[in-house]
Every structure is written in structure tokens, then in C-alpha cells.
Design a protein around this motif. Structure first.
Motif, PDB file in Angstrom:
ATOM      1  N   TYR A  88       0.840  -1.186   0.000  1.00 31.36           N
ATOM      2  CA  TYR A  88       0.000   0.000   0.000  1.00 31.36           C
ATOM      3  C   TYR A  88       0.887   1.253   0.000  1.00 31.36           C
ATOM      4  O   TYR A  88       1.982   1.238   0.558  1.00 31.36           O
ATOM      5  N   ARG A  89       0.383   2.297  -0.610  1.00 34.51           N
ATOM      6  CA  ARG A  89       0.973   3.610  -0.399  1.00 34.51           C
ATOM      7  C   ARG A  89       0.277   4.222   0.816  1.00 34.51           C
ATOM      8  O   ARG A  89      -0.948   4.165   0.943  1.00 34.51           O
ATOM      9  N   GLY A  90       1.083   4.770   1.717  1.00 31.87           N
ATOM     10  CA  GLY A  90       0.517   5.356   2.919  1.00 31.87           C
ATOM     11  C   GLY A  90       1.166   6.677   3.262  1.00 31.87           C
ATOM     12  O   GLY A  90       1.978   7.218   2.510  1.00 31.87           O
ATOM     13  N   TRP A  91       0.791   7.191   4.429  1.00 29.49           N
ATOM     14  CA  TRP A  91       1.297   8.484   4.884  1.00 29.49           C
ATOM     15  C   TRP A  91       1.671   8.375   6.356  1.00 29.49           C
ATOM     16  O   TRP A  91       0.878   7.903   7.174  1.00 29.49           O
ATOM     17  N   GLU A 125       5.157  13.075   8.439  1.00 26.97           N
ATOM     18  CA  GLU A 125       4.521  13.792   7.332  1.00 26.97           C
ATOM     19  C   GLU A 125       5.248  13.530   6.010  1.00 26.97           C
ATOM     20  O   GLU A 125       5.712  14.436   5.333  1.00 26.97           O
ATOM     21  N   CYS A 126       5.331  12.249   5.674  1.00 28.35           N
ATOM     22  CA  CYS A 126       5.978  11.852   4.422  1.00 28.35           C
ATOM     23  C   CYS A 126       5.326  10.573   3.916  1.00 28.35           C
ATOM     24  O   CYS A 126       4.726   9.816   4.688  1.00 28.35           O
ATOM     25  N   PRO A 127       5.425  10.307   2.608  1.00 32.21           N
ATOM     26  CA  PRO A 127       4.857   9.073   2.067  1.00 32.21           C
ATOM     27  C   PRO A 127       5.645   7.851   2.531  1.00 32.21           C
ATOM     28  O   PRO A 127       6.854   7.916   2.736  1.00 32.21           O
ATOM     29  N   ILE A 128       4.962   6.738   2.671  1.00 27.21           N
ATOM     30  CA  ILE A 128       5.584   5.481   3.081  1.00 27.21           C
ATOM     31  C   ILE A 128       4.964   4.343   2.280  1.00 27.21           C
ATOM     32  O   ILE A 128       3.913   4.503   1.662  1.00 27.21           O
ATOM     33  N   TRP A 145       9.315   5.023   1.081  1.00 21.99           N
ATOM     34  CA  TRP A 145       8.653   5.065  -0.219  1.00 21.99           C
ATOM     35  C   TRP A 145       9.702   5.259  -1.304  1.00 21.99           C
ATOM     36  O   TRP A 145      10.521   6.174  -1.244  1.00 21.99           O
ATOM     37  N   LEU A 146       9.691   4.384  -2.304  1.00 19.63           N
ATOM     38  CA  LEU A 146      10.672   4.440  -3.381  1.00 19.63           C
ATOM     39  C   LEU A 146       9.995   4.844  -4.686  1.00 19.63           C
ATOM     40  O   LEU A 146       8.905   4.375  -5.002  1.00 19.63           O
ATOM     41  N   SER A 147      10.679   5.687  -5.425  1.00 25.23           N
ATOM     42  CA  SER A 147      10.186   6.102  -6.736  1.00 25.23           C
ATOM     43  C   SER A 147      11.116   5.528  -7.793  1.00 25.23           C
ATOM     44  O   SER A 147      12.298   5.882  -7.855  1.00 25.23           O
ATOM     45  N   GLY A 148      10.604   4.624  -8.594  1.00 30.76           N
ATOM     46  CA  GLY A 148      11.447   4.005  -9.605  1.00 30.76           C
ATOM     47  C   GLY A 148      10.792   2.783 -10.197  1.00 30.76           C
ATOM     48  O   GLY A 148       9.567   2.723 -10.356  1.00 30.76           O
ATOM     49  N   VAL A 149      11.601   1.761 -10.477  1.00 33.70           N
ATOM     50  CA  VAL A 149      11.106   0.560 -11.131  1.00 33.70           C
ATOM     51  C   VAL A 149      12.019  -0.591 -10.738  1.00 33.70           C
ATOM     52  O   VAL A 149      13.210  -0.391 -10.471  1.00 33.70           O
ATOM     53  N   ASP A 150      11.478  -1.808 -10.662  1.00 36.74           N
ATOM     54  CA  ASP A 150      12.343  -2.932 -10.325  1.00 36.74           C
ATOM     55  C   ASP A 150      13.206  -3.302 -11.527  1.00 36.74           C
ATOM     56  O   ASP A 150      12.926  -2.946 -12.670  1.00 36.74           O
ATOM     57  N   LEU A 151      14.296  -4.023 -11.242  1.00 35.45           N
ATOM     58  CA  LEU A 151      15.271  -4.354 -12.285  1.00 35.45           C
ATOM     59  C   LEU A 151      14.670  -5.235 -13.367  1.00 35.45           C
ATOM     60  O   LEU A 151      15.047  -5.129 -14.542  1.00 35.45           O
ATOM     61  N   ALA A 152      13.729  -6.118 -13.021  1.00 40.29           N
ATOM     62  CA  ALA A 152      13.095  -6.970 -14.027  1.00 40.29           C
ATOM     63  C   ALA A 152      12.356  -6.127 -15.058  1.00 40.29           C
ATOM     64  O   ALA A 152      12.467  -6.352 -16.274  1.00 40.29           O
ATOM     65  N   THR A 153      11.594  -5.143 -14.580  1.00 32.67           N
ATOM     66  CA  THR A 153      10.862  -4.261 -15.495  1.00 32.67           C
ATOM     67  C   THR A 153      11.828  -3.435 -16.330  1.00 32.67           C
ATOM     68  O   THR A 153      11.630  -3.239 -17.536  1.00 32.67           O
ATOM     69  N   GLU A 154      12.897  -2.966 -15.696  1.00 31.52           N
ATOM     70  CA  GLU A 154      13.870  -2.141 -16.417  1.00 31.52           C
ATOM     71  C   GLU A 154      14.573  -2.941 -17.507  1.00 31.52           C
ATOM     72  O   GLU A 154      14.788  -2.440 -18.614  1.00 31.52           O
ATOM     73  N   MET A 155      14.928  -4.186 -17.232  1.00 29.27           N
ATOM     74  CA  MET A 155      15.593  -5.004 -18.251  1.00 29.27           C
ATOM     75  C   MET A 155      14.665  -5.268 -19.429  1.00 29.27           C
ATOM     76  O   MET A 155      15.092  -5.265 -20.587  1.00 29.27           O
TER      77      MET A 155
END
Length: 739
Positions: free
Chosen positions: A39-42, A47-50, A114-124
Motif C-alpha cells: 500500500y501507499r501510505g502516509w 509527514e511523508c509518504p511510506i 517510499w521508493l520512486s522508480g522501477v524494479d530491475l526486471a521491469t527495467e531489463m
């Protein structure tokens, strides 16, 4: 963990819109894997995304197995929290616990950064082409380093489900960094399933790992033994093969087929899968993928050492090409000057060569290297102005520079000679032209055989007006090798426009009200050994004038106190009622700093003091200018520091590069430098004499190192590690407050 996008109706735990543990608001479902829902949470306090990950308890688990599962989850959660504070490439764990669901069941959860990006499988899959072996090794290295720390913990933590989907690429401004997800979860799941099998005497067919990245012992433990760190080594080998070939190392479609491939005598090395890699890379993967665990690297640290050897080998081959290219360019210059005899590698007395980046001339096929390309006997490249020379070599240097800088492509021979002669005349005609840049400082051995730094002549840089009240004493009253820094106000952090910046570098004004003296260089191996009686450094062969490394933050604290005691100064750091010393550091006890900046003994600089001193009044990425190439060769950084592109894979004697405007050397590169502060994001508003966070585990490192890219060596770049961490690119320098 690979995630698929869910709709609101697929919130299987029914947590959306609720608040977990009175702290974490659950906002939306972002994905689901075999072990859980994310889940995306707060975070209501921070006071930051988690990210909130709720684990699925397999329905076949017995009541006893569920009880064991929750207890294992609690223990693994504690270890995972500790691990995530030891290395920035492990996703950070803020909290863990168990929460009720709408169905009346209990669900264990982890609260993660909270991470902004993509997993390595998707990137490959998106990339659509293999990585070069250097690209693969450099991208994976921080993750392998983090896994090595996990393997070295007591008790050791093995992942047991490493795969590209569990390696997450966090998007940066100029490059991506890799983080490891889901440590410990496979072990907890497997233990629960084992307890169920023992209770029911049945097999569920449950698998706590991904068969496509499985090791022989995961398919048949009776034959190959238990899982452990060596299992992660095997998975990393499979990932490397997939990265350099562009397709899965284990061939198959069903778990049975993957098991057959994993236990086959034919090992899936890069060359066996059609990749063109170096002999070193082939050996690395072959050992990691050995059929029997006893024949593999025993843990990720052993594998990391082997990876570094492959990378150093690649740099060595590049260095040979560069040397041949320089010799070819020198022959051209010598011919134009009328020199009768040219001896390869010779230079006038007193000159030196520092890692030129020109490339081989006369290759039969185009060779793509660095910033240029060689076609037959034609050169199209960039040669940085890195040679200290005199006499004829100075003119030769200018010819080489004009061959590469003034002309896009110059043929050597025929009309090319005319071009060379014309450029030679231009070079000779540039009388009185003052060389731009910073002169290389000289390290002179003193009577005690310790390095003494000759004054440098740095290129003028913009600086803030001197404070109205001078607080520094006369230079003659300072300890040898130290410079005094006046108090002042500066802007800490980097502008949004700076290449290679990270998102934790928000600019803010900082005022330092105290003058302080700072060591002009990093603490050397000779200085450490003289005071502490040992030398922990990996690069001992570099010599006593090279920076000491493989020093933990705790050990740097103990060194500062030991030096203060030796010189009869006030002791800054305490271990309870006693002075913090080597035994305190060995026990990794947390020091106190009772008097703070008022203490007049030796200490580590604060993070603000470090950046203020490194900038020396400049506002650019380096004190020698702006950053031009965040992940490649940077001409401005070449003048100031040793980093991935010019270090040759090792540390160097301190003080060889240009000092900044305040007389400090190696503030960019060579080794990372520990500072006092715990890591945290910068606070809002102007700050005055900040000392960092009051709570937390990780301590801040500054300056970059011989192994890292140019972007990591910027004045504003922030890194952090657990204070007990040691590696061959971690060192420090000291400072003292001025009364």
C-alpha cells in the motif's frame, strides 16, 4: 517482489482508508506479490509518504505454524530494521507489527521507505538490450555490498529469494541506484511451511523462493545441503548472466524444468549463453554458479572482492589503450617539433603523467572508448589537460590538446600534417598565455618522514566577504598540517539545476558562529599507525602518506580522543563516565559529546562544517568548477580529486591534487570522510551551528571516493552508513574548535 496493479476492489486486507497503529494512514493499493500486498501510505508523525507491506499468511498454515510465523516475523523484523540502517542500498524499515483486517484476521506488516522508480526486471524488459559487463557490475555493486553486510551480521541474514524483481532502481537526477527488497521474508515463509509439514505430514507444494532464480540446494536440500549466504551468491550469478545476455540464465517454463536446469552439470555462465565477456567475468560467474555450495564464494563479501578484481582488470586494459594512444600523439607532436628520437613514455625531467584519456591509434576496426572513437589512423577524442610538463613537452601537450579540442577529426599524414603544423604555430604563437587551472601541490617528506604539503596556487574562485571579526589565530600557532576556517554563513545543499544532484540536498542557509581548524588532508596510514599501533587499511602497499581506510565511525572517534590525549588537549568524546577509547570502539558503544562545539580537543567535523570548508566560498559542484559529466570523466574534478574515472581502482597519497581556496586537499574523492552527524533529511529554514539529528543510527559520509562517480564527489552529496561499517573507501579527517 514483482507487483501488479490492483483496483480498489482487490484490497484483500480491507485496509484502505484506515490508520494502522495510530501512525500510518493507508491511502491506496499499489501492488501485489506472492507474499503480500503493498500500500501507499502516509506517516502522520513524519509527514511523508511510506510503503506499507502486509504479508499473506498461506491458508494451509496450521495454528501452531501461524504462531511460529508471527514469532519469526518479529525476530526477522528486528534484524531487518538493524540491517536497513547499515547500508543505503537496503530499503529502510521504519516499523513492523501486526494489524487486524476487515475479515477479523491478523496481518503482519512492514512500514518501509517510499521508493520512486522501477524494479530491475521491469527495467531489463524495457531496456531491450543486454548490459555490458562493466555496466552490470557497477549497477549491482552497491546491492552486493549491502548483501555482504547482511551476510556478515551475527546471526547472518541470507535473502534466499534474490531476483531482478527484488532489486529496485530508484530514479535519481542523473543515474539510478539499486536497493534490495524483501530481506528475511522467504525465511519466515519457509519456516512456517516447514512447521505445517511436520504437523500434518503432508507437502503443500508451497515455495518460498522463485524457481527461475533457485539454487540447487533450494530444490534438493538432501543432496546439496542447507540454504545460506551461498544461496544468495548463486542468485546473484544468475542475475549477472541475465543482465549481460539479455535472457534468463535458467531455461524453462515450469518449476520442474527450472529445477532440472539448476541441478544440471552444465552451468549457465555468460559465454555458455552466448555473451562476449572477459575471462575474469566468465570466471566470476562460473564460481558463483557452481553446482555445489562448497565450490562457490562463501558469501557476498567474497563475491564483491572478485567483482572488484574484474572491474580493476577492465580499467587496466583501458589504461594500456590510453598509454598507446598518448605515445602515438606524442610521436606526432615530436615530429612536428623536429625531435629526432622519441622514446615511448619519456618526459622531460620533472614532468609527470596522470591518467591521460586519449585512446589507441591505428586500430583496424572502430573502437568505442570514453568520449571519443578511433577509426584506423584517425583520432576523434578528447584529451584533458592533465600533463605537468616543461620545455618541448609543453608544446607537444598543446598540440595534443588542439588535435582533440580544436578539430573534430584530424588525419595523421598528408593534409593532417599541414593541420598539425598550423596548430603548432598557433600553440607557439600563444605567448604569455597563462595556464588555466590549479597547480598540482607537492608532498614533501619531513624529517619525521611524514608528508608536508607545499602551498598550492588555486585558481581564484568566488567567495563570500570575510566576516567582520577575525577569529583565527596566526598561522604559525596552528598545529602542523591544519588550516583555520573563519566563521560565516553559506548556502548548504545544491540547486535543482546541478547535474547529478540527489533529492536530499535541499538548499538552506547555515551560519557557523565558531572558527575551527581542519586538517588539510585526510588522516594517513602513517599517522594512524603511529598513534594506534596498527594499520587496518586494505591498500597498505600505497604507503604511509595514503589515507587510512577500513575505519569505522566508532574508530575515528577513538582516534580523535587518542590524539587529544597525546597532545594534552581536552577529550571531546565520552563512553559513560570514561573517555571513549579503542575498547569503546571495539564494543561499538555510542559516544557522547558533552560540550559539543565548545570542546577544544580533536573531533570529527559536523556535516555543515565539512561542506562549508569543502566549498571554500564556491557555489559550484566542485571547488574547481561545475560538474560536466556526473557518471563519466569530468575535467573539473580531475584537477581536484581521485574518483572512479582516474583513480586506477585504488587510493592515492594525500595532497596530490589541487587544494581548495582555503588550503584543503582531497575534499573531493580519494576516500569518503566520516562526519559527526546522524543522517536525516535537512530541516526547513535557516540553521545555526547544526549538529545533526538527535536520534537515529546511520552516520553521514562526505566527499566521495576513489571508487565512486563524479556525482558522488560533489560538495553537496550526502551518503550514510552504519557507524560500525568498514570498507576500503571509508576514511576521515579531523578538526578542532577555536577558543
Amino acid at each position: 517482489m514483482a507487483y501488479r496493479t490492483l483496483t480498489m476492489h482487490e484490497d484483500i486486507f480491507g485496509l484502505m482508508g484506515t490508520i494502522v497503529n495510530n501512525q500510518y494512514r493507508v491511502d491506496s493499493v499499489v501492488g501485489e506479490g506472492g507474499f503480500g500486498v503493498v500500500y501507499r501510505g502516509w506517516h502522520l508523525s513524519f509527514e511523508c509518504p511510506i510503503a506499507i507491506k502486509c504479508l499473506k499468511i498461506p491458508p494451509h498454515f496450521t495454528t501452531e505454524a501461524k504462531g511460529q510465523f508471527f514469532e519469526s516475523f518479529r525476530k526477522e523484523g528486528q534484524l531487518l530494521n538493524k540491517l536497513s540502517n547499515k547500508h543505503p542500498s537496503v530499503v529502510r524499515v521504519y516499523d513492523f507489527g501486526v494489524t487486524g483486517t476487515y475479515a477479523g484476521t491478523d496481518a503482519p506488516y512492514l512500514v518501509l521507505e517510499w521508493l520512486s522508480g522501477v524494479d530491475l526486471a521491469t527495467e531489463m524488459a524495457r531496456r531491450g538490450r543486454p548490459y555490458t559487463e562493466k555496466e552490470a557490475l557497477l549497477l549491482l555493486r552497491p546491492a552486493v555490498e549491502a548483501i555482504a553486510i547482511a551476510h556478515g551480521m551475527n546471526p547472518a541474514i541470507a535473502h534466499r529469494d534474490l531476483k531482478p524483481a527484488n532489486l529496485y532502481l530508484v530514479r535519481g537526477d542523473s543515474d539510478d541506484s539499486l536497493k534490495v527488497l524483501d530481506f528475511g521474508i522467504a525465511k519466515v515463509m519457509q519456516e512456517g511451511d516447514t512447521a505445517t509439514q511436520l504437523a500434518t505430514r503432508t507437502s503443500s507444494g508451497f515455495s518460498a523462493f522463485s524457481p527461475q532464480y533457485g539454487a540447487p540446494e533450494q530444490f534438493m536440500s538432501k543432496r546439496f545441503g542447507a540454504t545460506g549466504p551461498w544461496t544468495d551468491v548463486h542468485a546473484l550469478g544468475l542475475i549477472m548472466v541475465e543482465m549481460v545476455t539479455g535472457h534468463s540464465a535458467l531455461e524453462g517454463e515450469t518449476p520442474y524444468e527450472y529445477a532440472h536446469a539448476a541441478m544440471s552439470g552444465e552451468r549457465p555462465t555468460p559465454r555458455s549463453r552466448g555473451a562476449r565477456v572477459s575471462e575474469g567475468m566468465e570466471r566470476l560467474c562460473a564460481k558463483a554458479l557452481s553446482l555445489h555450495p562448497r565450490d562457490r564464494y562463501g558469501n557476498a563479501q567474497e563475491m564483491l572482492t572478485a567483482m572488484d578484481e574484474v572491474l580493476r582488470g577492465a580499467r587496466g586494459q583501458r589504461g594500456k589503450r590510453e598509454s598507446r594512444a598518448k605515445e602515438a600523439m606524442d610521436r606526432v607532436a615530436a615530429t612536428s617539433l623536429g625531435v629526432e628520437t622519441y622514446v615511448p613514455g619519456s618526459h622531460p625531467q620533472g614532468s609527470s603523467t596522470t591518467m591521460p584519456v586519449s585512446h589507441s591509434v591505428g586500430a583496424a576496426e572502430p573502437v568505442e572508448v570514453g568520449q571519443g572513437t578511433v577509426f584506423g589512423d584517425q583520432v576523434r577524442t578528447y584529451v584533458p589537460d592533465t600533463l605537468e610538463a616543461s620545455g618541448q613537452e609543453k608544446v607537444a601537450k598543446k598540440v595534443r590538446g588542439k588535435l582533440s579540442n580544436k578539430w573534430a577529426i584530424a588525419g595523421i599524414g598528408g593534409a593532417g600534417v599541414v593541420g598539425i603544423v598550423a596548430m603548432l604555430m598557433m600553440a607557439i604563437g600563444e605567448k604569455g598565455e597563462k595556464k588555466k587551472g590549479v597547480e598540482t601541490p607537492v608532498v614533501v617528506a619531513s624529517a619525521e618522514n611524514e608528508p608536508r604539503l607545499e602551498p598550492a596556487s588555486p585558481e581564484p574562485q568566488p567567495s563570500k566577504p570575510a566576516p567582520a571579526v577575525k577569529r583565527c589565530p596566526e598561522a604559525t600557532s596552528l598545529p602542523s598540517g591544519y588550516v583555520c576556517i573563519e566563521p560565516g554563513t553559506f548556502v548548504m545543499g545544491s540547486p535543482a539545476s546541478e547535474k547529478g544532484r540527489s533529492n536530499n540536498e535541499d538548499q538552506h542557509r547555515v551560519t557557523l558562529t565558531r572558527a575551527f581548524m581542519m586538517k588539510a588532508t585526510e588522516v594517513t596510514q602513517g599517522e594512524w599507525e603511529s598513534l594506534m599501533g596498527d594499520n587496518p587499511s586494505y591498500f597498505k602497499a600505497c604507503g604511509g602518506s595514503c589515507p587510512v581506510e577500513q575505519v569505522s565511525w566508532y574508530e575515528a572517534i577513538a582516534y580523535a580522543n587518542a590524539l587529544s590525549k597525546k597532545e594534552g588537549l581536552e577529550i571531546c568524546y565520552r563512553d559513560g563516565e570514561k573517555e571513549y577509547d579503542k575498547s569503546s570502539a571495539s564494543s561499538e558503544r555510542e559516544p557522547s559529546w558533552p560540550k559539543g562545539l565548545a570542546c577544544l580537543g580533536y573531533r570529527l567535523p559536523t556535516e555543515a562544517e565539512w561542506e562549508y570548508a569543502a566549498r571554500a566560498g564556491t557555489t559550484t559542484a566542485f571547488y574547481t568548477g561545475d560538474i560536466t559529466n556526473p557518471t563519466g570523466r569530468d575535467a573539473n574534478l580531475d584537477r581536484a580529486g581521485w574518483y572512479e574515472e582516474n583513480s586506477g581502482g585504488k587510493t592515492h597519497p594525500v595532497g596530490q591534487k589541487a587544494a581548495n581556496g582555503w588550503g584543503l586537499y582531497d575534499m573531493h574523492g580519494n576516500v569518503w570522510e566520516w562526519v559527526w552527524d546522524r543522517y536525516r533529511d535537512y530541516g526547513q529554514g535557516e540553521q545555526r551551528d547544526p549538529l545533526g539529528a538527535q536520534t537515529g543510527v546511520s552516520r553521514v559520509l562526505r566527499g566521495g571516493s576513489w571508487y565512486y562517480f563524479a556525482r558522488h564527489c560533489r560538495s553537496a552529496f550526502r551518503y550514510y552508513y552504519s557507524p560500525d561499517y568498514r570498507f576500503n573507501y571509508l576514511g576521515f579527517r579531523l578538526c578542532r574548535s577555536i577558543p
